[in-house]
Design a protein around this motif. Structure first.
Motif, mmCIF file in Angstrom:
data_model
loop_
_atom_site.group_PDB
_atom_site.id
_atom_site.type_symbol
_atom_site.label_atom_id
_atom_site.label_comp_id
_atom_site.label_asym_id
_atom_site.label_seq_id
_atom_site.Cartn_x
_atom_site.Cartn_y
_atom_site.Cartn_z
ATOM 1 N N UNK A 123 19.896 11.164 47.364
ATOM 2 C CA UNK A 123 20.363 11.430 46.007
ATOM 3 C C UNK A 123 21.852 11.108 45.984
ATOM 4 N N UNK A 124 22.282 10.062 45.268
ATOM 5 C CA UNK A 124 23.696 9.690 45.274
ATOM 6 C C UNK A 124 24.576 10.785 44.694
ATOM 7 N N UNK A 125 25.813 10.851 45.176
ATOM 8 C CA UNK A 125 26.743 11.850 44.666
ATOM 9 C C UNK A 125 26.935 11.704 43.162
ATOM 10 N N UNK A 126 27.019 10.459 42.699
ATOM 11 C CA UNK A 126 27.030 10.189 41.261
ATOM 12 C C UNK A 126 25.735 9.463 40.928
ATOM 13 N N UNK A 127 24.880 10.037 40.089
ATOM 14 C CA UNK A 127 23.595 9.409 39.798
ATOM 15 C C UNK A 127 23.681 8.272 38.791
ATOM 16 N N UNK A 128 24.855 8.022 38.235
ATOM 17 C CA UNK A 128 24.977 7.022 37.182
ATOM 18 C C UNK A 128 25.182 5.621 37.766
ATOM 19 N N UNK A 142 20.089 6.205 35.290
ATOM 20 C CA UNK A 142 20.284 7.440 36.054
ATOM 21 C C UNK A 142 19.371 7.345 37.274
ATOM 22 N N UNK A 143 19.955 7.347 38.470
ATOM 23 C CA UNK A 143 19.169 7.254 39.706
ATOM 24 C C UNK A 143 18.709 8.654 40.094
#
Length: 230
Positions: A123-128, A142-143
């Motif tokens: 899960x990336x720190x920033x999902x954008x 949105x990831x």
């Protein structure tokens, strides 16, 4: 309340995946569309969410999180890629949420507790991030999470199964739809988690765009493969 003020208040920093519906967003069947989201800070009174589609101040919505259950409320402020949700709860429900948050905060500080799926999913720190389609158009996305072989994504668009696209700079094809997004299988398997984090949020370079166009001309190979469970 404003986001700036909320950031100065006591709250638990926690990233929990969920989904939400906004008023006046419908699918082709006339049902309210569901989008993926993620909490960033939660208190017994409000929650700050990262989202692919930002509503308007005053919008009432329903969201669901595995850790918390259903949150209902109204958007009181918005930021780029997110909004602040004022939670509508009874006094007993707030007390229960407060207890849950205390427990989750302790769990976060305990290094002996691990998520058994963490090595498999990222899960990336920033999902954008952004989707790049074969025609060159770019759509914010949105990831939800990713693995070395693919990603689960939520966006305003829902490309057909088999559609070639890039998530960040990772080229792949849409292989499955689910309630709040779709799954993408990457063409090339990524070898390291650090590379995965960088590539899913990095816009494609010109050579990558050219490779995407070439891949689009290869037909629908791989469409319909069910590889990514969300």
């Amino acid at each position: 309340m404003s986001v700036a003020r909320f950031l100065r208040q006591r709250a638990v920093r926690i990233q929990t995946a969920g989904s939400y519906t906004l008023p006046n967003w419908y699918d082709p069947q006339g049902k309210l569309r569901s989008f993926a989201c993620r909490t960033t800070r939660v208190s017994p009174f409000r929650a700050l969410l990262d989202v692919p589609v930002v509503g308007k101040v005053g919008d009432r919505l329903t969201s669901y999180f595995r850790e918390f259950g259903t949150f209902e409320g109204e958007i009181s402020d918005t930021v780029h890629g997110g909004f602040l949700l004022e939670l509508e709860m009874t006094r007993a429900e707030r007390a229960k949420l407060a207890e849950k948050l205390v427990w989750l905060e302790k769990k976060q500080k305990d290094p002996t507790i691990r998520d058994s799926r963490r090595e498999a999913r990222f899960v990336p720190n920033s999902p954008h991030s952004a989707l790049t389609l074969a025609d060159g158009s770019i759509v914010p996305c949105f990831v939800i999470d990713a693995s070395m072989s693919g990603a689960a994504v939520s966006a305003e668009v829902r490309p057909e199964i088999g559609t070639p696209l890039a998530v960040g700079s990772c080229i792949g094809r849409v292989v499955r739809h689910f309630s709040n997004g779709f799954a993408v299988r990457f063409v090339d398997q990524i070898q390291a988690a650090s590379e995965l984090e960088r590539r899913v949020i990095t816009p494609p370079t010109r050579p990558t765009r050219q490779k995407l166009v070439a891949h689009a001309d290869d037909g629908q190979a791989g469409a319909g493969e069910d590889f990514f469970m969300v």
